[in-house]
Motif scaffolding. Structure first.
Motif, PDB file in Angstrom:
ATOM      1  N   GLY A   9       0.827  -1.205   0.000  1.00 33.70           N
ATOM      2  CA  GLY A   9       0.000   0.000   0.000  1.00 33.70           C
ATOM      3  C   GLY A   9       0.859   1.253   0.000  1.00 33.70           C
ATOM      4  O   GLY A   9       2.082   1.186   0.111  1.00 33.70           O
ATOM      5  N   GLY A 185      -8.105   3.078   2.456  1.00 38.37           N
ATOM      6  CA  GLY A 185      -6.672   3.047   2.738  1.00 38.37           C
ATOM      7  C   GLY A 185      -6.128   4.392   3.165  1.00 38.37           C
ATOM      8  O   GLY A 185      -6.827   5.176   3.830  1.00 38.37           O
ATOM      9  N   SER A 187      -4.092   6.605   0.840  1.00 44.32           N
ATOM     10  CA  SER A 187      -4.074   7.606  -0.223  1.00 44.32           C
ATOM     11  C   SER A 187      -5.307   7.539  -1.100  1.00 44.32           C
ATOM     12  O   SER A 187      -5.640   8.491  -1.785  1.00 44.32           O
ATOM     13  CB  SER A 187      -2.826   7.429  -1.093  1.00 44.32           C
ATOM     14  N   SER A 188      -5.970   6.396  -1.097  1.00 40.86           N
ATOM     15  CA  SER A 188      -7.171   6.287  -1.925  1.00 40.86           C
ATOM     16  C   SER A 188      -8.180   5.344  -1.281  1.00 40.86           C
ATOM     17  O   SER A 188      -7.868   4.615  -0.342  1.00 40.86           O
ATOM     18  CB  SER A 188      -6.798   5.786  -3.318  1.00 40.86           C
ATOM     19  N   ASP A 210      -5.031   9.729   4.797  1.00 40.07           N
ATOM     20  CA  ASP A 210      -4.083  10.846   4.896  1.00 40.07           C
ATOM     21  C   ASP A 210      -4.784  12.185   4.740  1.00 40.07           C
ATOM     22  O   ASP A 210      -4.407  13.174   5.369  1.00 40.07           O
ATOM     23  CB  ASP A 210      -2.986  10.718   3.830  1.00 40.07           C
ATOM     24  N   LYS A 231      -6.990  12.099  15.118  1.00 38.43           N
ATOM     25  CA  LYS A 231      -7.930  11.429  14.203  1.00 38.43           C
ATOM     26  C   LYS A 231      -8.304  10.058  14.734  1.00 38.43           C
ATOM     27  O   LYS A 231      -9.477   9.705  14.796  1.00 38.43           O
ATOM     28  CB  LYS A 231      -7.264  11.313  12.829  1.00 38.43           C
ATOM     29  N   GLY A 285      -7.054   0.226   6.665  1.00 34.72           N
ATOM     30  CA  GLY A 285      -6.696   0.810   7.952  1.00 34.72           C
ATOM     31  C   GLY A 285      -7.631   1.901   8.426  1.00 34.72           C
ATOM     32  O   GLY A 285      -7.923   2.017   9.625  1.00 34.72           O
ATOM     33  N   GLY A 288     -10.730   1.814  10.865  1.00 35.92           N
ATOM     34  CA  GLY A 288     -10.615   1.859  12.325  1.00 35.92           C
ATOM     35  C   GLY A 288     -11.049   3.205  12.908  1.00 35.92           C
ATOM     36  O   GLY A 288     -11.043   3.395  14.125  1.00 35.92           O
ATOM     37  N   MET A 329      -6.832  -4.073   8.168  1.00 41.74           N
ATOM     38  CA  MET A 329      -5.725  -3.785   7.255  1.00 41.74           C
ATOM     39  C   MET A 329      -5.307  -5.003   6.450  1.00 41.74           C
ATOM     40  O   MET A 329      -4.750  -4.890   5.379  1.00 41.74           O
ATOM     41  CB  MET A 329      -4.496  -3.387   8.069  1.00 41.74           C
TER      42      MET A 329
END
Ligand SMILES: Nc1ncnc2c1ncn2[C@@H]1O[C@H](COP(=O)(O)OP(=O)(O)OP(=O)(O)O)[C@@H](O)[C@H]1O
Ligand SMILES: [Mg+2]
Length: 340
Positions: A9, A185, A187-188, A210, A231, A285, A288, A329
């Protein structure tokens, strides 16, 4: 025989080694590490080598004992399309697919690697001519070569390559229902519709965890690491810090929620099936994030569940508890390893 699933990833690399025993899988090894440098998004040879070194170390740390690997390709770099063909034989589908593929693929056919799966045959009935539903998958040869190169440096023997959602549906989607599937994920975010254990369509949005961290960093004027903690601690929970973190995060979800709605709508109108989308299954991820299931349930009006990729595999020894914190994940890596 046992197979390794390798999921590289943007933020983290995940591996899982599974052995098939009858209809069940046994977990032999699993592990996660940080993706170094620019990851495989980069075209830079140095980054590619860094990633390969990180994978090598991870395999050794996680005590992986096989070289046979199913390698996962990023959803946003691969074209996955639902195509409805006339009522052709399997052989006719095979020859039709290359000319049918062209309008769907933004790269020259000579530079693409094309594969497909027959999803369903709809027999002619009631004056309707019947059709064959196909999932078309096309990846640039250069993308495949990049992943092959990493496998080669690591010393792996690549058996199979497929996209994130194709792998993920195997580990977390129900076999007898239609569900929306989301890989949230860093970035996307990828969204798909899975009908009876087969991916029917997929979309990706260039927004992931992110982007959530960045907005927290901007809103509260803090560095990325601290914003990441904020976060993960408060998320979308409106009872915490007067709901200020939730308030900052919610606008980032607009694009993701739209994409899920679009996928459900497309499935309903274009694929048209009597089984409605029963639930949204989350993985990756970012699933969560505190409060995410109730937030998405409210936004979409469907039941939202967090997929547990460990639920369908047996373990010889009790699973190390530290894995479980990261269960969502591992969905992609486990699903890839289940392809054997
Ligand atoms: N408990 C948590 N709450 C919220 N976000 C989390 C939590 N744990 C991890 N994340 C987020 O999950 C993301 C990493 O997830 P994952 O490993 O699935 O991404 P990736 O596979 O590296 O990225 P991509 O699939 O976009 O290439 C990060 O953005 C991280 O902030
Ligand atoms: Mg991922």
């Amino acid at each position: 025989m046992s197979v390794l699933g390798l999921d590289i990833g943007a933020k983290s690399i995940k591996v899982a080694q599974l052995e098939k025993r009858g209809d069940l899988f046994s977990l032999l090894a699993a592990g996660v590490t940080v993706t170094p440098g620019g990851g495989l998004d980069s075209e830079n040879e140095k980054d590619l080598n860094l990633v390969a070194e990180a994978v090598k170390k991870l395999l050794s740390d996680a005590k992986v004992t096989t070289q046979n690997a199913n390698v996962v390709l990023p959803e946003n770099k691969v074209i996955t399309r639902f195509v409805r063909l006339p009522y052709l034989t399997d052989q006719e589908v095979d020859s039709a697919i290359s000319w049918q593929a062209e309008p769907y693929i933004p790269i020259p056919l000579s530079e693409a690697n094309i594969s497909y799966q027959i999803l369903r045959r709809v027999d002619p009935a009631g004056g309707k001519p019947g059709s064959v539903e196909v999932l078309l998958v096309a990846a640039a040869k250069s993308l495949i070569q990049k992943y092959m190169k990493v496998a080669q440096i690591v010393g792996l023997n690549p058996l199979n390559m497929e996209t994130e959602l194709l792998a993920l549906q195997r580990s977390v989607a129900p076999q007898q229902q239609t569900v929306a599937l989301m890989d949230f994920g860093s970035s996307s975010t990828s969204v798909g519709i899975v009908r009876n254990g087969h991916l029917a369509l997929s979309y990706t949005v260039a927004t992931g965890g992110d982007a959530l961290t960045r907005v927290v960093a901007q809103t509260f004027n803090m560095d990325f690491a601290q914003a990441e903690q904020y976060k993960r601690t408060y998320g979308l929970d409106t009872d915490q810090v007067e709901g200020k973190v939730a308030q900052a995060l919610k606008p980032i979800f607009a694009g993701i929620v739209d994409e899920i709605k679009k996928a459900i709508q497309y499935y309903k109108t274009e694929i048209g099936d009597s089984n409605p989308v029963a639930a949204l299954v989350l993985a990756g991820g970012s699933s969560g994030l505190p409060g995410i299931t109730s937030f998405l349930t409210e936004s979409l009006g469907v039941e939202v569940l967090i997929g547990d990729p460990f639920s369908r595999i047996t373990k010889d020894q009790p699973l190390d508890k530290s894995f479980l914190a990261y269960a969502p994940m591992y969905g992609v890596a486990i699903g890839a390893a289940q392809n054997q």
